[in-house]
Design an enzyme around this catalytic site. Structure first.
Site, mmCIF file in Angstrom:
data_model
loop_
_atom_site.group_PDB
_atom_site.id
_atom_site.type_symbol
_atom_site.label_atom_id
_atom_site.label_comp_id
_atom_site.label_asym_id
_atom_site.label_seq_id
_atom_site.Cartn_x
_atom_site.Cartn_y
_atom_site.Cartn_z
ATOM 1 N N SER A 145 0.865 -1.193 0.000
ATOM 2 C CA SER A 145 0.000 0.000 0.000
ATOM 3 C C SER A 145 0.892 1.231 0.000
ATOM 4 O O SER A 145 2.029 1.172 0.512
ATOM 5 C CB SER A 145 -0.858 -0.011 1.270
ATOM 6 O OG SER A 145 -1.390 1.272 1.510
ATOM 7 N N TYR A 158 -1.159 -0.900 10.412
ATOM 8 C CA TYR A 158 -1.341 -1.220 8.989
ATOM 9 C C TYR A 158 -0.165 -0.688 8.173
ATOM 10 O O TYR A 158 0.413 -1.421 7.356
ATOM 11 C CB TYR A 158 -2.655 -0.595 8.499
ATOM 12 C CG TYR A 158 -2.949 -0.817 7.033
ATOM 13 C CD1 TYR A 158 -3.372 -2.060 6.556
ATOM 14 C CD2 TYR A 158 -2.819 0.224 6.105
ATOM 15 C CE1 TYR A 158 -3.645 -2.254 5.208
ATOM 16 C CE2 TYR A 158 -3.099 0.036 4.766
ATOM 17 C CZ TYR A 158 -3.516 -1.205 4.319
ATOM 18 O OH TYR A 158 -3.794 -1.396 2.978
HETATM 19 N N1 LIG Z 1 -8.636 -0.719 -1.504
HETATM 20 C C1 LIG Z 1 -7.634 0.077 -1.216
HETATM 21 O O1 LIG Z 1 -7.766 1.315 -1.239
HETATM 22 C C2 LIG Z 1 -6.274 -0.489 -0.914
HETATM 23 C C3 LIG Z 1 -5.180 0.398 -0.878
HETATM 24 C C4 LIG Z 1 -3.921 -0.109 -0.593
HETATM 25 C C5 LIG Z 1 -3.740 -1.447 -0.360
HETATM 26 N N2 LIG Z 1 -4.810 -2.292 -0.385
HETATM 27 C C6 LIG Z 1 -4.559 -3.715 -0.109
HETATM 28 O O2 LIG Z 1 -5.151 -4.503 -1.122
HETATM 29 C C7 LIG Z 1 -5.492 -5.786 -0.601
HETATM 30 C C8 LIG Z 1 -6.930 -6.100 -0.947
HETATM 31 O O3 LIG Z 1 -7.756 -5.126 -0.370
HETATM 32 P P1 LIG Z 1 -9.197 -4.783 -0.933
HETATM 33 O O4 LIG Z 1 -9.313 -3.320 -0.943
HETATM 34 O O5 LIG Z 1 -9.480 -5.569 -2.143
HETATM 35 O O6 LIG Z 1 -10.067 -5.283 0.319
HETATM 36 P P2 LIG Z 1 -11.406 -6.155 0.414
HETATM 37 O O7 LIG Z 1 -12.339 -5.779 -0.658
HETATM 38 O O8 LIG Z 1 -11.833 -6.005 1.826
HETATM 39 O O9 LIG Z 1 -10.874 -7.616 0.186
HETATM 40 C C9 LIG Z 1 -10.041 -8.230 1.129
HETATM 41 C C10 LIG Z 1 -9.935 -9.706 0.807
HETATM 42 O O10 LIG Z 1 -9.104 -10.329 1.790
HETATM 43 C C11 LIG Z 1 -9.801 -11.452 2.326
HETATM 44 N N3 LIG Z 1 -9.446 -11.681 3.721
HETATM 45 C C12 LIG Z 1 -9.532 -10.794 4.743
HETATM 46 N N4 LIG Z 1 -9.172 -11.376 5.883
HETATM 47 C C13 LIG Z 1 -8.846 -12.670 5.581
HETATM 48 C C14 LIG Z 1 -8.411 -13.778 6.340
HETATM 49 N N5 LIG Z 1 -8.217 -13.697 7.669
HETATM 50 N N6 LIG Z 1 -8.190 -14.955 5.705
HETATM 51 C C15 LIG Z 1 -8.401 -15.043 4.391
HETATM 52 N N7 LIG Z 1 -8.789 -14.035 3.602
HETATM 53 C C16 LIG Z 1 -9.023 -12.855 4.198
HETATM 54 C C17 LIG Z 1 -11.277 -11.080 2.195
HETATM 55 O O11 LIG Z 1 -12.080 -12.238 2.098
HETATM 56 P P3 LIG Z 1 -12.972 -12.856 3.268
HETATM 57 O O12 LIG Z 1 -13.553 -11.710 4.040
HETATM 58 O O13 LIG Z 1 -13.986 -13.650 2.514
HETATM 59 O O14 LIG Z 1 -12.035 -13.685 4.054
HETATM 60 C C18 LIG Z 1 -11.281 -10.383 0.841
HETATM 61 O O15 LIG Z 1 -11.356 -11.323 -0.192
HETATM 62 C C19 LIG Z 1 -5.219 -5.719 0.901
HETATM 63 O O16 LIG Z 1 -3.949 -6.278 1.166
HETATM 64 C C20 LIG Z 1 -5.184 -4.219 1.180
HETATM 65 O O17 LIG Z 1 -4.404 -3.894 2.295
HETATM 66 C C21 LIG Z 1 -6.069 -1.836 -0.653
#
Ligand SMILES: NC(=O)c1ccc[n+]([C@@H]2O[C@H](COP(=O)([O-])OP(=O)(O)OC[C@H]3O[C@@H](n4cnc5c(N)ncnc54)[C@H](OP(=O)(O)O)[C@@H]3O)[C@@H](O)[C@H]2O)c1
Length: 270
Positions: A145, A158
């Site tokens: 991130s 985080y």
């Molecule tokens: N969106 C942003 O603005 C942003 C910015 C920077 C970085 N990121 C990074 O991008 C990645 C994806 O984020 P996203 O925005 O796509 O979030 P999201 O929509 O909340 O998706 C997160 C995914 O991780 C899974 N997950 C969460 N806890 C878990 C666990 N304990 N075991 C297995 N799976 C788990 C969730 O599935 P389940 O709930 O079904 O387990 C979901 O599929 C993350 O690493 C986040 O830090 C996101």
């Protein structure tokens, strides 16, 4: 465009495939003809996605509902992957608890470290060991991130975890570049996913100065970056400019203060 399948292998593993960035990776990899193993906790969402991907792209899909904070999750992946030609791992699953550091229970922070740090480190270790033994090419895309570039107040745990991933990935890129394994860390800025828009700890969207990047664009950039074996790659032009300013034009102290003022407005636990 070089096909991922030819460059790396016929199967991909995607963690966090039930939502957001991981789900979009699954779709774009399926569109390139890769077979996919989908992992996340919500099995019903994985089942629905796997049916859609099989029908639309005529590929093979396996899925398993698993919690990546469980100590033995690698054993379960090993069973699922068995003798498959796993060419690519998208290590994406992650999450954030946000708010005043002392008011968030330690058990939640520990779970976040297990997810954001241990799970990505363990899957990278498992996969590189396996691929070297198989003497085959491969790829690992880690998801960090832009919060990694400075301490982010009210998201301190985080941002620290994401800094670990960025450093891990950049170091591994060098270690494996002559061994046929591409390792790229994708560094998203704010991206339009449920992880951003539905985080129960913070109202991010209405307090953000910029529009989040569309998730399909971010994933397209991530795929291109791993094909080029970039050590790390920031998604979105605006985020690259912002990160450039933060890294070169202002001090780390001011960068943290900038983020801190913004994050304070977003979080509910102050
Ligand atoms: N969106 C942003 O603005 C942003 C910015 C920077 C970085 N990121 C990074 O991008 C990645 C994806 O984020 P996203 O925005 O796509 O979030 P999201 O929509 O909340 O998706 C997160 C995914 O991780 C899974 N997950 C969460 N806890 C878990 C666990 N304990 N075991 C297995 N799976 C788990 C969730 O599935 P389940 O709930 O079904 O387990 C979901 O599929 C993350 O690493 C986040 O830090 C996101």
């Amino acid at each position: 465009m070089i096909q991922l399948k030819e460059k790396f292998g016929t199967w991909a593993i995607v963690t966090g495939a039930s939502s957001g960035i991981g789900k979009e990776f699954a779709v774009q990899l399926a569109n390139q003809g890769l077979n996919i193993i989908l992992l996340a906790r919500r099995g019903n969402l994985l089942e629905e996605l796997s049916n859609n991907l099989r029908t639309k792209y005529n590929i093979q899909v396996k899925y398993m509902a698993m919690d990546l904070t469980d100590d033995n999750f690698i054993k379960n992946i090993e069973k699922l992957a068995d003798k498959l030609d796993i060419g690519l791992v998208i290590s994406n699953a992650g999450g954030a608890r946000m708010g005043a550091f002392n008011k968030i229970p330690m058990i939640d922070f520990e779970a976040m470290i297990k997810l954001n740090v241990f799970a990505q480190m363990k899957i990278s270790h498992w996969y590189t060991s396996r691929r070297i033994k198989e003497n085959k090419k491969g790829g690992v895309l880690l998801v960090s991130s832009t919060a990694a570039y400075q301490g982010v107040p009210y998201a301190a745990n985080y941002s620290a975890a994401k800094a670990y991933i960025l450093n891990l990935g950049e170091a591994l890129n060098f270690e494996y570049k002559n061994k046929g394994i591409n390792i790229t860390t994708l560094v998203p800025g704010p991206t339009n996913t449920p992880g951003l828009t539905e985080n129960p700890d913070a109202d991010m969207i209405s307090n953000m100065p910029m529009k989040p990047q569309p998730v399909d664009q971010l994933v397209k950039e991530g795929i291109s970056a791993i094909l080029k074996n970039k050590p790390s790659y920031i998604g979105g032009r605006m985020n690259r400019i912002m990160a450039g300013i933060m890294k070169t034009l202002i001090s780390r102290k001011r960068a943290s203060a900038f983020w801190g003022k913004m994050t304070y407005k977003m979080v509910h636990i102050k």
